[in-house]
Design an enzyme around this catalytic site. Structure first.
Site, PDB file in Angstrom:
ATOM      1  N   GLY A  29       0.751  -1.256   0.000  1.00 11.91           N
ATOM      2  CA  GLY A  29       0.000   0.000   0.000  1.00 11.91           C
ATOM      3  C   GLY A  29       0.778   1.302   0.000  1.00 11.91           C
TER       4      GLY A  29
ATOM      5  N   CYS B 125      -0.296   3.254  -6.018  1.00 16.21           N
ATOM      6  CA  CYS B 125      -1.011   2.129  -5.404  1.00 16.21           C
ATOM      7  C   CYS B 125      -2.332   2.562  -4.793  1.00 16.21           C
ATOM      8  CB  CYS B 125      -0.108   1.561  -4.313  1.00 16.21           C
ATOM      9  SG  CYS B 125      -0.884   0.285  -3.372  1.00 16.21           S
TER      10      CYS B 125
ATOM     11  N   ASP C 245       9.995  -1.575   0.049  1.00 19.95           N
ATOM     12  CA  ASP C 245       9.460  -1.449  -1.314  1.00 19.95           C
ATOM     13  C   ASP C 245       8.275  -0.491  -1.374  1.00 19.95           C
ATOM     14  OD1 ASP C 245       8.649  -1.809  -3.889  1.00 19.95           O
ATOM     15  OD2 ASP C 245       7.931  -3.864  -3.629  1.00 19.95           O
TER      16      ASP C 245
ATOM     17  N   ARG D 293      -0.158 -11.257 -10.380  1.00 24.26           N
ATOM     18  CA  ARG D 293       0.455 -10.629  -9.213  1.00 24.26           C
ATOM     19  C   ARG D 293      -0.608 -10.189  -8.210  1.00 24.26           C
ATOM     20  NH1 ARG D 293       5.267  -6.640 -10.202  1.00 24.26           N
ATOM     21  NH2 ARG D 293       5.332  -5.339  -8.380  1.00 24.26           N
TER      22      ARG D 293
ATOM     23  N   GLU E 289      -5.819  -2.237  -8.500  1.00 23.46           N
ATOM     24  CA  GLU E 289      -5.245  -1.728  -7.248  1.00 23.46           C
ATOM     25  C   GLU E 289      -4.124  -0.751  -7.536  1.00 23.46           C
ATOM     26  OE1 GLU E 289      -4.296  -4.788  -4.370  1.00 23.46           O
ATOM     27  OE2 GLU E 289      -6.093  -5.880  -4.966  1.00 23.46           O
TER      28      GLU E 289
HETATM   29  P1  IMP Z   1       6.761   3.857  -5.637  1.00 20.64           P
HETATM   30  O1  IMP Z   1       8.261   3.790  -5.605  1.00 20.64           O
HETATM   31  O2  IMP Z   1       6.185   4.586  -4.478  1.00 20.64           O
HETATM   32  O3  IMP Z   1       6.254   4.403  -6.932  1.00 20.64           O
HETATM   33  O4  IMP Z   1       6.219   2.361  -5.463  1.00 20.64           O
HETATM   34  C1  IMP Z   1       6.654   1.301  -6.288  1.00 20.64           C
HETATM   35  C2  IMP Z   1       6.181  -0.004  -5.694  1.00 20.64           C
HETATM   36  O5  IMP Z   1       4.753  -0.067  -5.655  1.00 20.64           O
HETATM   37  C3  IMP Z   1       6.556  -1.234  -6.497  1.00 20.64           C
HETATM   38  O6  IMP Z   1       7.882  -1.643  -6.283  1.00 20.64           O
HETATM   39  C4  IMP Z   1       5.530  -2.270  -6.048  1.00 20.64           C
HETATM   40  O7  IMP Z   1       5.885  -2.913  -4.861  1.00 20.64           O
HETATM   41  C5  IMP Z   1       4.316  -1.425  -5.760  1.00 20.64           C
HETATM   42  N1  IMP Z   1       3.334  -1.486  -6.855  1.00 20.64           N
HETATM   43  C6  IMP Z   1       3.548  -1.536  -8.174  1.00 20.64           C
HETATM   44  N2  IMP Z   1       2.391  -1.496  -8.849  1.00 20.64           N
HETATM   45  C7  IMP Z   1       1.421  -1.441  -7.940  1.00 20.64           C
HETATM   46  C8  IMP Z   1      -0.008  -1.396  -8.018  1.00 20.64           C
HETATM   47  O8  IMP Z   1      -0.610  -1.332  -9.080  1.00 20.64           O
HETATM   48  N3  IMP Z   1      -0.677  -1.392  -6.831  1.00 20.64           N
HETATM   49  C9  IMP Z   1      -0.039  -1.435  -5.638  1.00 20.64           C
HETATM   50  N4  IMP Z   1       1.299  -1.424  -5.513  1.00 20.64           N
HETATM   51  C10 IMP Z   1       2.027  -1.445  -6.655  1.00 20.64           C
END
Ligand code: IMP
Length: 520
Positions: free
Chosen positions: A339, A344, A377, A439, A453
């Site tokens: 989340g 996300c 992550d 996934r 999501e």
């Molecule tokens: P960010 O660096 O905040 O943009 O988050 C990237 C991370 O969000 C990824 O490495 C995944 O773990 C997660 N993620 C990727 N696609 C989705 C999604 O569609 N929904 C929820 N989490 C996601």
């Protein structure tokens, strides 16, 4: 003597993780909810070390990984990440064969001695070579020419690989064997780069050195460009992340593919991962939204049994039980985050997920017990978030921060004079249709009732990965300097936390000024 240790007055306010998080166990905390206290320091930011070991045989020189997302990591991004000392995880929203060739591209990028150089045969036409360059997107056009037994017959120089000569045979255009510079593989000492460096200095204007065996079979290729790159990088503070054969490191994500009966398709999974291993992949990530499940556990077990030495990442989880489960199944590094991602919507759609710092703390305790590592992550928007995440984890995984970079897949679009690149969640409707539905536990069939999501979004174009990483690394090093931490283990050991009020959060960002230039 001046006080270099903590004063007892600080202790009730600035607490180490094991006091702070249990004391805040009734609330989920994320990056902006906390701040780190400074400590006496003799460490200059520029002297801090950022290397991290994620598993036996997987060592990075900076603790930053680019996300396995189809708008973030393909071979260009993975190359840029590894050249900077980090790691790219190639996404799986593409045909399996294409993922294999993406991994090959990273593993074959500048690594000194190219052991299996792309070769051509004297009977081919120059047009065939041009088509191969176009199809495989090679960035070079000089090729060794070998006969059907692998024996060297010459070198096809780049300056004749032109459409005007397309109908000419390679045998007409090649530089003959007698004129090609070669070295016997026996003459290459333990340090082929130093030997090749000497050769190129002694042979003015020669850019390629072919390696042969006693029977004149081609055994490798060394280029002046590569040698110069490598000699320069030996002097850099953060060296590229390389494997034991001096190739860039590369990771790939895999999905828990199921057969028509809904069971794990073991044969197909093992064939594909076997192909990745053959191409030299350094780590495979079993990437799902919910890692504490039978399906993910079975998949990790299958891979662990078949590839006992292959570093495995698995996730995502946000509970200690999830970490223990994946560790018991054989994972080496566990992705934590449900989340927090910038694209996300899991918490909104499913009402599920844990703010990232609390999740990291809980998971880190279980990871220490199980002797596995933790990857933070998602949710990272600034270097300060990375410093906070690294107080509880061995590395961070970022999507949004890199999605606007030149090296991310996709084109730049202009909207009202500003440049953007597309960035979408792997759980967005479009990405799931392209293949990532498994996934999120959904079927790829768009006719099914599916709740996305993730969102489809844009990121402002932000230049090269080198530039973005230079900013991030500078920030991480500053944070470590403030805490007196010479390396990441010390950062984890020394961190002390305090909660921040909403007013404190406003105070943390520029305020009461008219900003002329942003911090980045
Ligand atoms: P960010 O660096 O905040 O943009 O988050 C990237 C991370 O969000 C990824 O490495 C995944 O773990 C997660 N993620 C990727 N696609 C989705 C999604 O569609 N929904 C929820 N989490 C996601």
């Amino acid at each position: 003597m001046a006080a270099t240790r903590n004063s007892g007055f600080d202790d009730p306010f600035y607490q180490p993780a094991d006091k702070f998080f249990p004391a805040n166990n009734n609330i989920g905390l994320t990056f902006d909810d906390i701040t780190l206290a400074t400590l006496y320091s003799e460490i200059l930011p520029r002297d801090t070390q950022l290397d991290t070991t994620l598993a036996d045989g997987l060592h990075l020189n900076i603790p930053v990984i680019s996300s396995d997302m189809d708008t973030v990591t393909e071979s260009r991004m993975a190359i840029a990440m590894a050249l900077n000392g980090g790691l790219g995880l190639i996404h799986y929203n593409l045909p399996e064969r294409e993922q294999l060739s993406q991994v090959s591209r990273v593993k074959n990028h500048v690594h000194g001695l190219i052991q299996e150089p792309i070769q051509v045969s004297p009977d081919q036409f120059i047009g065939d070579v041009l088509a191969m360059i176009e199809q495989k997107k090679f960035g070079f056009s000089t090729f060794p020419v070998v006969d059907e037994k692998g024996k060297l017959v010459g070198l096809l120089p780049g300056h004749v690989v032109k459409p005007r000569y397309a109908k000419r045979k390679i045998s007409e255009a090649l530089q003959p064997r007698a004129q090609v510079h070669t070295i016997n593989q026996k003459e290459l000492s333990k340090d082929p780069i130093a030997r090749a460096d000497k050769f190129f200095t002694e042979h003015l204007g020669i850019h390629k050195l072919l390696v042969v065996d006693d029977k004149d079979h081609l055994r490798g290729l060394i280029t002046l460009n590569d040698v110069e790159h490598i000699t320069q990088e030996r002097a850099a503070q953060f060296k590229p992340a390389r494997d034991s054969h001096f190739r860039l490191v590369c990771g790939a994500a895999v999905s828990a593919t199921r057969n028509a009966f809904g069971e794990l398709d073991k044969k197909r999974i093992l064939e594909h991962v076997g192909g990745l291993v053959e191409r030299g992949v350094d780590v495979v990530a079993v990437s799902t939204a919910h890692g504490h499940t039978k399906g993910v556990g079975d998949m990790v077990r299958v891979l662990r049994d078949a590839f006992p030495k292959l570093p495995l990442i698995a996730g995502n989880v946000t509970s200690a039980a999830g970490v223990e489960f994946l560790a018991d199944c054989g994972a080496d590094a566990i992705k934590v985050g449900q989340g927090p991602g910038s694209i996300c919507t899991t918490r909104i759609v499913a009402g599920v997920g844990i703010p990232q710092m609390t999740a990291l703390y809980v998971c880190a305790r279980a990871a220490a017990k199980k002797k596995v590592t933790i990857l933070a992550d998602g949710g990272i928007t600034k270097s300060g978030d990375i410093v906070k995440a690294l107080t509880l984890s061995e590395a961070v995984i970022c999507g949004g921060i890199f999605a606007g970079c030149n090296e991310a897949p996709g084109d730049v679009v202009e909207i009202s004079g500003k440049l953007y690149k597309q960035y979408r969640g792997m759980g967005s409707f479009a990405a799931m249709k392209a293949g990532s539905a498994a996934r999120y536990g959904h079927d790829k069939n768009p006719a099914q009732k599916v709740a996305p999501e993730g969102v489809e979004a844009l990121k402002e174009a932000c230049g090269s990965v080198d530039r973005v990483l230079a900013q991030l690394i500078g920030g991480i090093q500053s944070g470590m300097g403030y805490l007196g931490a010479a390396n990441l283990a010390q950062l984890r050991g020394k961190a002390r936390y305090i909660r921040v009020s909403p007013a404190g959060m406003r105070e943390a960002a520029p305020h009461d000024v008219v900003e002329l230039k942003t911090g980045n």
